[in-house]
Design a protein around this motif. Structure first.
Motif, PDB file in Angstrom:
ATOM      1  N   GLU A   9       0.831  -1.204   0.000  1.00  0.00           N
ATOM      2  CA  GLU A   9       0.000   0.000   0.000  1.00  0.00           C
ATOM      3  C   GLU A   9       0.865   1.253   0.000  1.00  0.00           C
ATOM      4  N   PHE A  10       1.949   1.230   0.772  1.00  0.00           N
ATOM      5  CA  PHE A  10       2.860   2.380   0.817  1.00  0.00           C
ATOM      6  C   PHE A  10       3.541   2.583  -0.535  1.00  0.00           C
ATOM      7  N   LYS A  13       1.346   4.046  -3.407  1.00  0.00           N
ATOM      8  CA  LYS A  13       0.740   5.365  -3.238  1.00  0.00           C
ATOM      9  C   LYS A  13       1.375   6.325  -4.231  1.00  0.00           C
ATOM     10  N   ASN A  15       2.425   9.358  -3.866  1.00  0.00           N
ATOM     11  CA  ASN A  15       3.550  10.138  -3.367  1.00  0.00           C
ATOM     12  C   ASN A  15       4.854   9.359  -3.442  1.00  0.00           C
TER      13      ASN A  15
END
Length: 137
Positions: A9-10, A13, A15
């Motif tokens: 998930e990180f 993302k 960003n």
């Protein structure tokens, strides 16, 4: 298993991906600036200063004979390579100026974008204004 899911998930993302792209492009951009400084600017500065090559300036710290090329002096011991530092400092100043100009241009473009319609004030404020106006009458 939960840690892998959190990492996934990180990593996906926006960003994190934007940061990765920025680092890659920044590295390539840094090489371009290195070339501009080393191949275009510093030779001109050297020519204007009488044919001096700043990258070869050093102070021997291990008793090397003066006048050796920098690479040979480094093989014989420690050197204080201030000429190389001057080249890298010029490189940094140019890179910082280019980034400053890019950010300035982006900020100017952001200001040129028309703002969306202003949001209406909350209902309480509208009611208070109506009460105020009716009291004035």
């Amino acid at each position: 298993m939960k840690m892998m899911q959190e990492f996934r998930e990180f990593a996906v993302k926006g960003n994190a991906i934007d940061l990765a792209v920025g680092v890659i492009v920044g590295g390539a951009f840094g090489k371009i600036v290195d070339s501009i400084v080393g191949d275009l600017i510093m030779p001109v500065i050297g020519k204007l200063s009488g044919g001096l090559d700043f990258s070869a300036y050093y102070i021997p710290l291990a008793g090397q004979a003066p006048g050796l090329p920098l690479a040979e002096a480094k093989k014989l011991g420690a050197v204080f390579a201030y000429g190389n530092f001057i080249t890298i400092a010029v490189n940094f100043v140019i890179l910082a100026f280019i980034v400053f100009m890019m950010v300035k241009q982006i900020n100017r473009l952001k200001k040129a974008d028309p703002d969306p319609e202003p949001a209406l004030p909350p209902e309480e404020v509208l009611l208070l204004r109506e009460i105020r106006d009716s009291l004035k009458r």
